[in-house]
Motif scaffolding. Structure first.
Motif, PDB file in Angstrom:
ATOM      1  N   ALA A  91     -11.582  -0.097  -6.488  1.00  0.00           N
ATOM      2  CA  ALA A  91     -10.191  -0.516  -6.697  1.00  0.00           C
ATOM      3  C   ALA A  91      -9.533  -0.733  -5.346  1.00  0.00           C
ATOM      4  O   ALA A  91     -10.092  -0.392  -4.303  1.00  0.00           O
ATOM      5  N   VAL A  92      -8.330  -1.293  -5.396  1.00  0.00           N
ATOM      6  CA  VAL A  92      -7.466  -1.272  -4.224  1.00  0.00           C
ATOM      7  C   VAL A  92      -6.667   0.017  -4.297  1.00  0.00           C
ATOM      8  O   VAL A  92      -6.058   0.326  -5.326  1.00  0.00           O
ATOM      9  N   TYR A  93      -6.697   0.761  -3.205  1.00  0.00           N
ATOM     10  CA  TYR A  93      -6.006   2.046  -3.148  1.00  0.00           C
ATOM     11  C   TYR A  93      -4.726   1.886  -2.328  1.00  0.00           C
ATOM     12  O   TYR A  93      -4.743   1.329  -1.220  1.00  0.00           O
ATOM     13  N   TYR A  94      -3.628   2.404  -2.889  1.00  0.00           N
ATOM     14  CA  TYR A  94      -2.320   2.298  -2.271  1.00  0.00           C
ATOM     15  C   TYR A  94      -1.768   3.685  -1.981  1.00  0.00           C
ATOM     16  O   TYR A  94      -1.846   4.583  -2.818  1.00  0.00           O
ATOM     17  N   CYS A  95      -1.168   3.809  -0.832  1.00  0.00           N
ATOM     18  CA  CYS A  95      -0.428   5.003  -0.459  1.00  0.00           C
ATOM     19  C   CYS A  95       1.037   4.791  -0.832  1.00  0.00           C
ATOM     20  O   CYS A  95       1.543   3.665  -0.721  1.00  0.00           O
ATOM     21  N   ALA A  96       1.692   5.846  -1.271  1.00  0.00           N
ATOM     22  CA  ALA A  96       3.091   5.731  -1.653  1.00  0.00           C
ATOM     23  C   ALA A  96       3.853   6.994  -1.281  1.00  0.00           C
ATOM     24  O   ALA A  96       3.273   8.085  -1.231  1.00  0.00           O
ATOM     25  N   ALA A  97       5.135   6.810  -1.052  1.00  0.00           N
ATOM     26  CA  ALA A  97       6.026   7.933  -0.725  1.00  0.00           C
ATOM     27  C   ALA A  97       7.170   7.955  -1.724  1.00  0.00           C
ATOM     28  O   ALA A  97       7.645   6.905  -2.166  1.00  0.00           O
ATOM     29  N   GLY A  98       7.601   9.151  -2.070  1.00  0.00           N
ATOM     30  CA  GLY A  98       8.686   9.251  -3.023  1.00  0.00           C
ATOM     31  C   GLY A  98       9.358  10.596  -2.989  1.00  0.00           C
ATOM     32  O   GLY A  98       9.034  11.459  -2.178  1.00  0.00           O
ATOM     33  N   LEU A  99      10.282  10.764  -3.927  1.00  0.00           N
ATOM     34  CA  LEU A  99      11.072  11.987  -3.979  1.00  0.00           C
ATOM     35  C   LEU A  99      10.493  13.016  -4.946  1.00  0.00           C
ATOM     36  O   LEU A  99      11.045  14.098  -5.082  1.00  0.00           O
ATOM     37  N   GLY A 100       9.400  12.667  -5.600  1.00  0.00           N
ATOM     38  CA  GLY A 100       8.755  13.577  -6.533  1.00  0.00           C
ATOM     39  C   GLY A 100       7.423  13.016  -6.919  1.00  0.00           C
ATOM     40  O   GLY A 100       7.111  11.851  -6.612  1.00  0.00           O
ATOM     41  N   VAL A 101       6.595  13.793  -7.585  1.00  0.00           N
ATOM     42  CA  VAL A 101       5.226  13.366  -7.870  1.00  0.00           C
ATOM     43  C   VAL A 101       5.075  12.606  -9.180  1.00  0.00           C
ATOM     44  O   VAL A 101       3.974  12.170  -9.508  1.00  0.00           O
ATOM     45  N   HIS A 102       6.162  12.438  -9.943  1.00  0.00           N
ATOM     46  CA  HIS A 102       6.040  11.572 -11.108  1.00  0.00           C
ATOM     47  C   HIS A 102       5.849  10.145 -10.617  1.00  0.00           C
ATOM     48  O   HIS A 102       6.508   9.724  -9.665  1.00  0.00           O
ATOM     49  N   PRO A 103       4.970   9.370 -11.268  1.00  0.00           N
ATOM     50  CA  PRO A 103       4.695   8.004 -10.773  1.00  0.00           C
ATOM     51  C   PRO A 103       5.938   7.156 -10.545  1.00  0.00           C
ATOM     52  O   PRO A 103       5.989   6.365  -9.604  1.00  0.00           O
ATOM     53  N   ARG A 104       6.966   7.299 -11.397  1.00  0.00           N
ATOM     54  CA  ARG A 104       8.143   6.442 -11.236  1.00  0.00           C
ATOM     55  C   ARG A 104       9.013   6.849 -10.046  1.00  0.00           C
ATOM     56  O   ARG A 104       9.955   6.136  -9.695  1.00  0.00           O
ATOM     57  N   ASN A 105       8.704   7.969  -9.404  1.00  0.00           N
ATOM     58  CA  ASN A 105       9.507   8.422  -8.273  1.00  0.00           C
ATOM     59  C   ASN A 105       9.061   7.844  -6.945  1.00  0.00           C
ATOM     60  O   ASN A 105       9.692   8.086  -5.926  1.00  0.00           O
ATOM     61  N   PHE A 106       7.957   7.107  -6.952  1.00  0.00           N
ATOM     62  CA  PHE A 106       7.450   6.561  -5.692  1.00  0.00           C
ATOM     63  C   PHE A 106       8.073   5.192  -5.438  1.00  0.00           C
ATOM     64  O   PHE A 106       7.936   4.282  -6.246  1.00  0.00           O
ATOM     65  N   GLY A 107       8.756   5.068  -4.273  1.00  0.00           N
ATOM     66  CA  GLY A 107       9.488   3.840  -3.999  1.00  0.00           C
ATOM     67  C   GLY A 107       9.050   3.087  -2.767  1.00  0.00           C
ATOM     68  O   GLY A 107       9.445   1.934  -2.570  1.00  0.00           O
ATOM     69  N   SER A 108       8.227   3.702  -1.928  1.00  0.00           N
ATOM     70  CA  SER A 108       7.735   3.041  -0.723  1.00  0.00           C
ATOM     71  C   SER A 108       6.222   2.936  -0.824  1.00  0.00           C
ATOM     72  O   SER A 108       5.555   3.919  -1.167  1.00  0.00           O
ATOM     73  N   TRP A 109       5.696   1.749  -0.490  1.00  0.00           N
ATOM     74  CA  TRP A 109       4.276   1.471  -0.710  1.00  0.00           C
ATOM     75  C   TRP A 109       3.632   0.867   0.527  1.00  0.00           C
ATOM     76  O   TRP A 109       4.265   0.109   1.273  1.00  0.00           O
ATOM     77  N   GLY A 110       2.354   1.195   0.716  1.00  0.00           N
ATOM     78  CA  GLY A 110       1.561   0.523   1.723  1.00  0.00           C
ATOM     79  C   GLY A 110       0.992  -0.773   1.168  1.00  0.00           C
ATOM     80  O   GLY A 110       1.225  -1.129   0.011  1.00  0.00           O
ATOM     81  N   GLN A 111       0.227  -1.452   2.005  1.00  0.00           N
ATOM     82  CA  GLN A 111      -0.307  -2.752   1.636  1.00  0.00           C
ATOM     83  C   GLN A 111      -1.600  -2.647   0.836  1.00  0.00           C
ATOM     84  O   GLN A 111      -2.043  -3.640   0.243  1.00  0.00           O
ATOM     85  N   GLY A 112      -2.210  -1.495   0.823  1.00  0.00           N
ATOM     86  CA  GLY A 112      -3.438  -1.286   0.065  1.00  0.00           C
ATOM     87  C   GLY A 112      -4.684  -1.436   0.906  1.00  0.00           C
ATOM     88  O   GLY A 112      -4.703  -2.157   1.907  1.00  0.00           O
ATOM     89  N   THR A 113      -5.723  -0.729   0.506  1.00  0.00           N
ATOM     90  CA  THR A 113      -7.027  -0.837   1.154  1.00  0.00           C
ATOM     91  C   THR A 113      -8.098  -0.861   0.071  1.00  0.00           C
ATOM     92  O   THR A 113      -8.041  -0.104  -0.897  1.00  0.00           O
ATOM     93  N   GLN A 114      -9.056  -1.769   0.241  1.00  0.00           N
ATOM     94  CA  GLN A 114     -10.084  -1.966  -0.785  1.00  0.00           C
ATOM     95  C   GLN A 114     -11.176  -0.906  -0.662  1.00  0.00           C
ATOM     96  O   GLN A 114     -11.696  -0.669   0.438  1.00  0.00           O
ATOM     97  N   VAL A 115     -11.525  -0.321  -1.786  1.00  0.00           N
ATOM     98  CA  VAL A 115     -12.672   0.580  -1.872  1.00  0.00           C
ATOM     99  C   VAL A 115     -13.634  -0.014  -2.888  1.00  0.00           C
ATOM    100  O   VAL A 115     -13.248  -0.279  -4.032  1.00  0.00           O
ATOM    101  N   THR A 116     -14.868  -0.241  -2.462  1.00  0.00           N
ATOM    102  CA  THR A 116     -15.891  -0.800  -3.335  1.00  0.00           C
ATOM    103  C   THR A 116     -17.084   0.134  -3.356  1.00  0.00           C
ATOM    104  O   THR A 116     -17.632   0.469  -2.294  1.00  0.00           O
ATOM    105  N   VAL A 117     -17.474   0.571  -4.554  1.00  0.00           N
ATOM    106  CA  VAL A 117     -18.596   1.486  -4.714  1.00  0.00           C
ATOM    107  C   VAL A 117     -19.705   0.738  -5.438  1.00  0.00           C
ATOM    108  O   VAL A 117     -19.528   0.299  -6.581  1.00  0.00           O
ATOM    109  N   SER A 118     -20.825   0.595  -4.775  1.00  0.00           N
ATOM    110  CA  SER A 118     -21.944  -0.126  -5.365  1.00  0.00           C
ATOM    111  C   SER A 118     -22.876   0.838  -6.092  1.00  0.00           C
ATOM    112  O   SER A 118     -23.040   1.989  -5.687  1.00  0.00           O
ATOM    113  N   SER A 119     -23.499   0.352  -7.149  1.00  0.00           N
ATOM    114  CA  SER A 119     -24.391   1.206  -7.936  1.00  0.00           C
ATOM    115  C   SER A 119     -25.815   1.123  -7.424  1.00  0.00           C
ATOM    116  O   SER A 119     -26.155   0.308  -6.574  1.00  0.00           O
TER     117      SER A 119
END
Length: 119
Positions: A91-119
């Motif tokens: 997936a693309v993994y995103y870092c986020a900052a917020g005022l609480g750990v509920h998903p809707r509390n995160f308001g600042s986001w990074g650009q994302g970094t790709q993680v690919t796991v091959s089988s």
């Protein structure tokens, strides 16, 4: 607002490990809850792991026991150590900052970094 920059993604074989880093700007980093989200193609973004300003953590069931979130307030950085990676962790993994750990509390986001796991 805080600016976030992720790094550490890449291609890894199943069973391998990666460590993601997220560097934050600003002097109030320690007061934010931080989270790592991911979004796979065709799927909704999901919260993978979160850490409060006090250091309490929580994880999605799919990554418990394999992923570890941590923070270094002196370096304004949050990490995601990912072990025993599976192809479904791809997936693309995103870092986020917020005022609480509920998903809707995160308001600042990074650009994302790709993680690919091959089988």
């Amino acid at each position: 607002q805080v600016q976030l920059v992720e790094s550490g993604g890449g291609l890894v074989q199943a069973g391998g490990s990666l460590r993601l880093s997220c560097a934050a700007s600003g002097r109030t980093f320690s007061s934010y809850a931080m989270g790592w989200f991911r979004q796979a193609p065709g799927k909704q973004r999901e919260l993978v792991a979160a850490i409060t300003s006090g250091g309490s953590t929580n994880y999605a069931d799919s990554v418990k026991g394999r992923f570890t979130i941590s923070r270094d307030n002196a370096k304004n950085t949050v990490y995601l150590q990912m072990n025993s990676l599976k192809p479904e962790d791809t997936a693309v993994y995103y870092c986020a900052a917020g005022l609480g750990v509920h998903p809707r509390n995160f308001g600042s986001w990074g650009q994302g970094t790709q993680v690919t796991v091959s089988s």
